[in-house]
Design a protein around this motif. Structure first.
Motif, mmCIF file in Angstrom:
data_model
loop_
_atom_site.group_PDB
_atom_site.id
_atom_site.type_symbol
_atom_site.label_atom_id
_atom_site.label_comp_id
_atom_site.label_asym_id
_atom_site.label_seq_id
_atom_site.Cartn_x
_atom_site.Cartn_y
_atom_site.Cartn_z
ATOM 1 N N TYR A 105 0.845 -0.919 0.119
ATOM 2 C CA TYR A 105 0.024 0.022 0.134
ATOM 3 C C TYR A 105 0.967 1.106 -0.226
ATOM 4 O O TYR A 105 1.669 1.369 0.317
ATOM 5 C CB TYR A 105 -1.152 0.017 1.179
ATOM 6 C CG TYR A 105 -0.253 -0.079 2.880
ATOM 7 C CD1 TYR A 105 -0.455 1.778 2.797
ATOM 8 C CD2 TYR A 105 0.863 -0.683 3.520
ATOM 9 C CE1 TYR A 105 0.467 1.737 4.423
ATOM 10 C CE2 TYR A 105 0.858 -0.574 4.795
ATOM 11 C CZ TYR A 105 0.608 0.151 5.080
ATOM 12 O OH TYR A 105 1.616 1.282 6.148
ATOM 13 N N PHE A 106 0.518 2.186 -0.239
ATOM 14 C CA PHE A 106 1.317 3.435 -0.152
ATOM 15 C C PHE A 106 0.438 4.337 0.875
ATOM 16 O O PHE A 106 -0.346 4.623 1.585
ATOM 17 C CB PHE A 106 0.201 4.173 -1.191
ATOM 18 C CG PHE A 106 0.246 4.135 -2.762
ATOM 19 C CD1 PHE A 106 1.829 4.869 -3.057
ATOM 20 C CD2 PHE A 106 -0.356 3.195 -3.035
ATOM 21 C CE1 PHE A 106 1.614 4.046 -4.812
ATOM 22 C CE2 PHE A 106 0.046 2.976 -4.614
ATOM 23 C CZ PHE A 106 1.243 3.596 -5.354
ATOM 24 N N ASN A 111 3.349 6.876 8.322
ATOM 25 C CA ASN A 111 3.110 6.559 9.456
ATOM 26 C C ASN A 111 3.146 5.513 10.076
ATOM 27 O O ASN A 111 2.878 4.150 10.982
ATOM 28 C CB ASN A 111 1.976 6.886 10.338
ATOM 29 C CG ASN A 111 0.861 6.635 10.144
ATOM 30 O OD1 ASN A 111 0.937 6.069 8.852
ATOM 31 N ND2 ASN A 111 -0.002 6.766 11.222
ATOM 32 N N ALA A 112 3.613 4.192 9.147
ATOM 33 C CA ALA A 112 3.848 2.976 9.314
ATOM 34 C C ALA A 112 2.140 2.309 9.242
ATOM 35 O O ALA A 112 2.364 1.108 9.762
ATOM 36 C CB ALA A 112 5.232 2.296 10.132
ATOM 37 N N THR A 113 1.361 2.794 9.105
ATOM 38 C CA THR A 113 0.192 2.034 9.245
ATOM 39 C C THR A 113 -0.257 2.606 8.193
ATOM 40 O O THR A 113 -0.674 3.966 7.593
ATOM 41 C CB THR A 113 -1.368 2.062 10.293
ATOM 42 O OG1 THR A 113 -0.445 2.099 11.156
ATOM 43 C CG2 THR A 113 -2.194 1.670 11.088
ATOM 44 N N GLN A 114 -1.648 1.501 6.729
ATOM 45 C CA GLN A 114 -2.816 1.729 6.338
ATOM 46 C C GLN A 114 -3.589 2.806 7.127
ATOM 47 O O GLN A 114 -4.794 1.658 7.172
ATOM 48 C CB GLN A 114 -3.142 0.898 5.358
ATOM 49 C CG GLN A 114 -3.630 1.445 4.126
ATOM 50 C CD GLN A 114 -4.278 -0.299 3.312
ATOM 51 O OE1 GLN A 114 -3.828 -1.411 3.337
ATOM 52 N NE2 GLN A 114 -4.216 0.454 2.000
ATOM 53 N N ASP A 120 -4.644 1.414 -1.846
ATOM 54 C CA ASP A 120 -3.477 -0.541 -2.467
ATOM 55 C C ASP A 120 -2.480 -0.266 -3.448
ATOM 56 O O ASP A 120 -2.279 0.817 -3.973
ATOM 57 C CB ASP A 120 -4.101 -1.098 -2.598
ATOM 58 C CG ASP A 120 -5.611 -1.146 -1.444
ATOM 59 O OD1 ASP A 120 -5.151 -1.742 -0.408
ATOM 60 O OD2 ASP A 120 -6.893 -1.716 -1.927
ATOM 61 N N MET A 121 -1.760 -0.603 -3.152
ATOM 62 C CA MET A 121 -1.020 -1.047 -4.299
ATOM 63 C C MET A 121 -0.819 -2.170 -5.184
ATOM 64 O O MET A 121 -0.432 -3.100 -5.180
ATOM 65 C CB MET A 121 0.922 -0.301 -3.842
ATOM 66 C CG MET A 121 1.831 -0.557 -4.669
ATOM 67 S SD MET A 121 3.458 -0.296 -4.708
ATOM 68 C CE MET A 121 2.971 0.337 -3.096
ATOM 69 N N SER A 122 -1.381 -1.751 -6.552
ATOM 70 C CA SER A 122 -1.663 -2.901 -7.114
ATOM 71 C C SER A 122 -0.719 -3.082 -8.198
ATOM 72 O O SER A 122 0.392 -2.416 -8.600
ATOM 73 C CB SER A 122 -3.092 -2.593 -7.679
ATOM 74 O OG SER A 122 -3.670 -1.300 -8.709
ATOM 75 N N ASN A 123 -0.463 -4.618 -9.226
ATOM 76 C CA ASN A 123 -0.113 -4.366 -10.275
ATOM 77 C C ASN A 123 1.017 -4.399 -10.190
ATOM 78 O O ASN A 123 2.037 -4.288 -11.371
ATOM 79 C CB ASN A 123 -0.746 -3.721 -11.609
ATOM 80 C CG ASN A 123 -1.856 -3.702 -12.517
ATOM 81 O OD1 ASN A 123 -2.329 -4.437 -11.643
ATOM 82 N ND2 ASN A 123 -2.323 -2.871 -12.233
ATOM 83 N N VAL A 124 1.963 -4.456 -8.903
ATOM 84 C CA VAL A 124 3.102 -4.737 -8.556
ATOM 85 C C VAL A 124 4.304 -6.156 -8.095
ATOM 86 O O VAL A 124 3.215 -7.074 -7.996
ATOM 87 C CB VAL A 124 4.004 -4.352 -7.771
ATOM 88 C CG1 VAL A 124 5.120 -4.315 -7.370
ATOM 89 C CG2 VAL A 124 3.026 -2.306 -7.434
ATOM 90 N N ASP A 125 4.874 -6.822 -9.438
ATOM 91 C CA ASP A 125 4.914 -7.461 -9.078
ATOM 92 C C ASP A 125 6.179 -8.207 -7.956
ATOM 93 O O ASP A 125 6.732 -7.041 -7.235
ATOM 94 C CB ASP A 125 5.780 -8.301 -10.389
ATOM 95 C CG ASP A 125 5.664 -8.262 -12.253
ATOM 96 O OD1 ASP A 125 4.551 -8.653 -11.782
ATOM 97 O OD2 ASP A 125 6.437 -9.092 -13.260
ATOM 98 N N PHE A 195 4.733 1.748 1.977
ATOM 99 C CA PHE A 195 6.030 3.104 0.971
ATOM 100 C C PHE A 195 5.255 3.935 0.966
ATOM 101 O O PHE A 195 3.673 4.508 0.788
ATOM 102 C CB PHE A 195 6.177 2.351 -0.557
ATOM 103 C CG PHE A 195 7.094 0.703 -0.231
ATOM 104 C CD1 PHE A 195 8.573 0.739 -0.633
ATOM 105 C CD2 PHE A 195 6.156 -0.038 -0.264
ATOM 106 C CE1 PHE A 195 8.882 -0.340 -0.303
ATOM 107 C CE2 PHE A 195 7.243 -1.514 -0.461
ATOM 108 C CZ PHE A 195 8.304 -1.911 0.033
ATOM 109 N N TYR A 196 6.458 5.427 1.244
ATOM 110 C CA TYR A 196 5.676 7.174 0.857
ATOM 111 C C TYR A 196 6.766 6.958 0.278
ATOM 112 O O TYR A 196 7.958 6.503 -0.144
ATOM 113 C CB TYR A 196 5.383 7.678 2.364
ATOM 114 C CG TYR A 196 5.895 8.435 2.806
ATOM 115 C CD1 TYR A 196 7.556 6.975 4.156
ATOM 116 C CD2 TYR A 196 7.315 9.198 2.392
ATOM 117 C CE1 TYR A 196 8.561 7.622 3.956
ATOM 118 C CE2 TYR A 196 8.232 9.626 3.063
ATOM 119 C CZ TYR A 196 8.938 8.932 3.869
ATOM 120 O OH TYR A 196 9.676 9.688 4.545
ATOM 121 N N GLU A 197 5.765 7.810 -0.639
ATOM 122 C CA GLU A 197 6.396 8.223 -2.171
ATOM 123 C C GLU A 197 7.317 9.909 -1.621
ATOM 124 O O GLU A 197 7.069 10.599 -0.878
ATOM 125 C CB GLU A 197 5.952 8.710 -3.553
ATOM 126 C CG GLU A 197 5.187 7.334 -4.010
ATOM 127 C CD GLU A 197 3.971 8.143 -4.853
ATOM 128 O OE1 GLU A 197 4.771 7.929 -6.182
ATOM 129 O OE2 GLU A 197 3.094 8.360 -3.965
#
Length: 244
Positions: A105-106, A111-114, A120-125, A195-197
């Protein structure tokens, strides 16, 4: 018939691989008569049957059958056409598996909690290496989830950060990557990765001796000066200019 533990998952019983004793096998003959046998200390079972189709069905709910095991040799149930005076043999190999799942997820606030608002982070291998060093690639679904059944032993998951759907330069706030998990038979293990950008901010200080707003080759850099950075979340970091 014969049952065994196929520990390396190759569909053949090696000398080091154990037989599977004390497991019930239900046999239904051509007349619908049902007989339940139990594998002996060698993992074997045997029954004399009338001619015609007979069905053998391994009782996978038997407490001596490994929970969640995957079949690598043979079929279950198996239908065999019995012929007078002939012997037919069924060999069934199983290896013990567990399930490894994950979620990406993004973490927009870092804060390390969704939070409910965080995507959510889709389509990532995600590349999975199992205990036999076999590599499989799974892809996160629309909910950022992935799942795979694996043999017992250490498995390593590695998020493909070069995937075009993975945010370039993102920093991990929850979880670890890669992650090694000890897979146990019949159990499910879950990994969560947030992950955060990020981007990079740099700066340079100098003495503008002629006051023209441009550093000339003869004008000195300004080292050892504190610079206080406050990010979007209010986190303050103090840096010091280097020799340049």
């Amino acid at each position: 018939g014969h049952l065994y533990f196929d520990e390396n998952g190759n569909g053949t019983q090696e000398p080091s691989e154990a037989d599977m004793p004390n497991v019930d096998v239900e046999i239904t003959d051509v007349f619908g008569v049902v007989t339940t046998l139990v594998t002996d200390v060698n993992g074997d079972w045997s029954l004399v049957l009338p001619q015609g189709d007979a069905i053998s069905n391994i009782d996978e709910t038997d407490p001596d059958f490994p929970t969640g095991a995957a079949q690598t040799e043979g079929d279950d149930p198996t239908t065999t056409t019995i012929v007078t005076g002939q012997t037919f043999n069924e060999i069934d190999g199983f290896y013990e598996t567990g399930t490894l799942t994950g979620h990406l997820y993004f973490d927009e606030n870092g804060n390390a909690t969704q939070e409910p608002s965080e995507a959510d982070m889709s389509n990532v291998d995600v590349e999975i290496t199992n205990s036999f060093s076999q590599v499989q690639t799974v892809t996160t679904d629309a909910n950022g989830d992935w799942s795979i059944d694996l043999p017992q032993g250490d498995a390593t998951s590695n998020i493909d950060e070069t995937d075009p759907d993975f945010p370039t330069g993102a920093a991990q706030t929850e979880g670890t990557d890669p992650t090694t998990t000890a897979i146990l038979s019949g159990q499910t293990f879950n990994e969560i990765d947030g992950f955060y950008e990020t981007g990079t901010l740099t700066g340079h200080l100098y003495f503008d001796e002629n006051g023209n707003g441009t550093q000339e080759p003869s004008e000195a850099d300004m080292p050892n000066v504190d610079v206080e950075i406050t990010d979007v979340f209010g986190v303050v970091t103090t840096l010091v200019t280097d020799v340049n």
